[in-house]
Scaffold this motif. Structure first.
Motif, PDB file in Angstrom:
ATOM      1  N   ASN A 131       0.956  -1.281  -0.116  1.00 37.78           N
ATOM      2  CA  ASN A 131       0.051  -0.060   0.141  1.00 37.78           C
ATOM      3  C   ASN A 131       0.713   1.187  -0.144  1.00 37.78           C
ATOM      4  OD1 ASN A 131      -2.512   1.356  -0.168  1.00 37.78           O
ATOM      5  ND2 ASN A 131      -2.417   1.804   2.118  1.00 37.78           N
ATOM      6  N   ALA A 132       2.033   1.362   0.719  1.00 36.58           N
ATOM      7  CA  ALA A 132       2.834   2.430   0.945  1.00 36.58           C
ATOM      8  C   ALA A 132       3.378   2.635  -0.442  1.00 36.58           C
ATOM      9  CB  ALA A 132       3.799   2.195   2.046  1.00 36.58           C
ATOM     10  N   LEU A 133       3.849   1.507  -1.258  1.00 38.50           N
ATOM     11  CA  LEU A 133       4.686   1.634  -2.358  1.00 38.50           C
ATOM     12  C   LEU A 133       3.771   2.300  -3.492  1.00 38.50           C
ATOM     13  CD1 LEU A 133       7.201   1.610  -3.794  1.00 38.50           C
ATOM     14  CD2 LEU A 133       6.895  -0.777  -4.327  1.00 38.50           C
ATOM     15  N   ARG A 134       2.436   1.574  -3.321  1.00 39.11           N
ATOM     16  CA  ARG A 134       1.523   1.945  -4.461  1.00 39.11           C
ATOM     17  C   ARG A 134       1.203   3.327  -4.283  1.00 39.11           C
ATOM     18  NH1 ARG A 134      -3.272   3.573  -4.339  1.00 39.11           N
ATOM     19  NH2 ARG A 134      -3.396   3.580  -1.875  1.00 39.11           N
ATOM     20  N   TYR A 135       1.058   3.788  -3.149  1.00 38.48           N
ATOM     21  CA  TYR A 135       0.643   5.333  -3.050  1.00 38.48           C
ATOM     22  C   TYR A 135       1.665   6.130  -3.590  1.00 38.48           C
ATOM     23  CZ  TYR A 135       0.034   9.693  -0.247  1.00 38.48           C
ATOM     24  OH  TYR A 135      -0.156  10.967  -0.107  1.00 38.48           O
ATOM     25  N   PRO A 180       3.635  11.815 -11.889  1.00 34.10           N
ATOM     26  CA  PRO A 180       2.464  12.123 -12.879  1.00 34.10           C
ATOM     27  C   PRO A 180       2.550  11.299 -14.109  1.00 34.10           C
ATOM     28  CG  PRO A 180       4.250  13.774 -12.664  1.00 34.10           C
ATOM     29  CD  PRO A 180       4.294  12.805 -11.434  1.00 34.10           C
ATOM     30  N   ASP A 181       3.902  10.642 -14.117  1.00 31.22           N
ATOM     31  CA  ASP A 181       4.084   9.574 -15.519  1.00 31.22           C
ATOM     32  C   ASP A 181       3.279   8.277 -15.332  1.00 31.22           C
ATOM     33  OD1 ASP A 181       5.784  11.600 -16.738  1.00 31.22           O
ATOM     34  OD2 ASP A 181       7.652  10.906 -15.672  1.00 31.22           O
ATOM     35  N   VAL A 182       2.683   8.073 -14.234  1.00 25.98           N
ATOM     36  CA  VAL A 182       2.282   6.471 -13.869  1.00 25.98           C
ATOM     37  C   VAL A 182       0.624   6.707 -14.235  1.00 25.98           C
ATOM     38  CG1 VAL A 182       1.489   4.911 -12.144  1.00 25.98           C
ATOM     39  CG2 VAL A 182       3.791   6.176 -12.143  1.00 25.98           C
ATOM     40  N   GLU A 183       0.359   5.943 -15.236  1.00 29.00           N
ATOM     41  CA  GLU A 183      -1.236   5.741 -15.339  1.00 29.00           C
ATOM     42  C   GLU A 183      -1.950   4.962 -14.464  1.00 29.00           C
ATOM     43  OE1 GLU A 183      -3.847   4.489 -19.360  1.00 29.00           O
ATOM     44  OE2 GLU A 183      -1.638   4.152 -19.350  1.00 29.00           O
ATOM     45  N   PHE A 184      -1.169   3.753 -14.043  1.00 30.51           N
ATOM     46  CA  PHE A 184      -1.939   2.882 -13.135  1.00 30.51           C
ATOM     47  C   PHE A 184      -0.925   2.177 -12.143  1.00 30.51           C
ATOM     48  CE2 PHE A 184      -2.873  -1.393 -11.973  1.00 30.51           C
ATOM     49  CZ  PHE A 184      -4.280  -1.417 -11.371  1.00 30.51           C
ATOM     50  N   CYS A 185      -1.204   1.904 -10.985  1.00 30.40           N
ATOM     51  CA  CYS A 185      -0.357   1.235 -10.025  1.00 30.40           C
ATOM     52  C   CYS A 185      -1.453   0.550  -8.771  1.00 30.40           C
ATOM     53  CB  CYS A 185       0.519   2.177  -9.556  1.00 30.40           C
ATOM     54  SG  CYS A 185       1.706   1.170  -8.342  1.00 30.40           S
ATOM     55  N   GLY A 186      -1.248  -0.687  -8.815  1.00 24.78           N
ATOM     56  CA  GLY A 186      -1.969  -1.378  -7.852  1.00 24.78           C
ATOM     57  C   GLY A 186      -1.053  -2.757  -7.742  1.00 24.78           C
ATOM     58  N   TYR A 187      -1.679  -3.082  -6.271  1.00 20.10           N
ATOM     59  CA  TYR A 187      -1.111  -4.319  -5.752  1.00 20.10           C
ATOM     60  C   TYR A 187      -1.883  -5.399  -5.305  1.00 20.10           C
ATOM     61  CZ  TYR A 187      -2.036  -3.408  -0.847  1.00 20.10           C
ATOM     62  OH  TYR A 187      -2.677  -3.373   0.603  1.00 20.10           O
ATOM     63  N   SER A 188      -1.533  -6.542  -4.972  1.00 17.75           N
ATOM     64  CA  SER A 188      -2.188  -7.574  -4.542  1.00 17.75           C
ATOM     65  C   SER A 188      -1.611  -8.582  -3.875  1.00 17.75           C
ATOM     66  CB  SER A 188      -2.965  -8.336  -5.591  1.00 17.75           C
ATOM     67  OG  SER A 188      -2.213  -9.093  -6.724  1.00 17.75           O
ATOM     68  N   ILE A 189      -2.204  -9.344  -3.023  1.00 15.76           N
ATOM     69  CA  ILE A 189      -1.579 -10.544  -2.057  1.00 15.76           C
ATOM     70  C   ILE A 189      -2.150 -11.575  -2.758  1.00 15.76           C
ATOM     71  CG2 ILE A 189      -1.117 -11.381  -0.035  1.00 15.76           C
ATOM     72  CD1 ILE A 189      -0.125  -8.645  -0.055  1.00 15.76           C
ATOM     73  N   GLU A 203      11.890   1.998  -9.370  1.00 18.45           N
ATOM     74  CA  GLU A 203      13.090   2.550  -8.754  1.00 18.45           C
ATOM     75  C   GLU A 203      12.908   3.831  -7.968  1.00 18.45           C
ATOM     76  OE1 GLU A 203      17.977   3.130  -9.506  1.00 18.45           O
ATOM     77  OE2 GLU A 203      16.719   2.216 -10.833  1.00 18.45           O
ATOM     78  N   LYS A 204      12.315   4.953  -8.793  1.00 19.50           N
ATOM     79  CA  LYS A 204      12.021   5.969  -8.184  1.00 19.50           C
ATOM     80  C   LYS A 204      11.207   5.940  -7.059  1.00 19.50           C
ATOM     81  CE  LYS A 204      10.206  10.758  -9.262  1.00 19.50           C
ATOM     82  NZ  LYS A 204       9.952  11.192  -7.817  1.00 19.50           N
ATOM     83  N   GLY A 205      10.094   5.234  -6.999  1.00 20.45           N
ATOM     84  CA  GLY A 205       8.980   4.851  -5.799  1.00 20.45           C
ATOM     85  C   GLY A 205       9.683   4.300  -4.782  1.00 20.45           C
ATOM     86  N   LEU A 206      10.610   3.203  -4.825  1.00 18.27           N
ATOM     87  CA  LEU A 206      11.320   2.790  -3.788  1.00 18.27           C
ATOM     88  C   LEU A 206      12.193   3.927  -2.995  1.00 18.27           C
ATOM     89  CD1 LEU A 206      12.237  -0.753  -5.276  1.00 18.27           C
ATOM     90  CD2 LEU A 206      10.721  -0.254  -3.448  1.00 18.27           C
TER      91      LEU A 206
END
Length: 124
Positions: A49-53, A59-68, A93-96
């Motif tokens: 959830n933290a990484l998705r947020y 602004p270059d990201v169209e979609f990001c989601g995660y699942s378990i 890499e930028k998100g991390l």
């Protein structure tokens, strides 16, 4: 295997084995430069959830989601889709990096508040 894969990197007071960290993230099948799914071993909703947020703030990201995939598996899948010409690998890499920087700020603010509280308790 390169020297960079086995040399521990020092971050703060801890040493981390880069190869071990690299082995915990894999690209799942069907990846392109602008859309890919990653699997993180040993992670759960906390990082997901933290990484998705953090990634969605880009602004270059169209979609990001995660699942378990399954509650009994110690894995987290992250899907990133970017607008044309933007690499999902750069975005990850930028998100991390951004998430680590945010955690550093939170840690510093916590230490400052703890110190301030301890000083107030000493003077009372």
């Amino acid at each position: 295997m390169s020297e960079r894969d086995v040399v521990p990197q020092v971050q703060g007071d801890e040493q981390r084995d880069v190869k071990v960290d690299r082995d915990r993230i894999r690209v799942l099948g069907g990846a392109t430069d602008t859309a890919a799914s990653f699997q993180f071993d040993g992670e759960d909703h906390t990082l997901g959830n933290a990484l998705r947020y953090t990634i969605m703030k880009n602004p270059d990201v169209e979609f990001c989601g995660y699942s378990i995939p399954h509650p009994s598996e110690d894995k987290m899948n992250l899907r990133i889709q970017t607008y044309d010409g933007v690499s999902v690998y750069t975005v990850l890499e930028k998100g991390l990096d951004d998430l680590m920087a945010m955690c550093d700020v939170v840690e510093e603010k916590f230490k400052e508040a703890r110190e301030e509280h301890a000083q107030r308790m000493d003077t009372s």
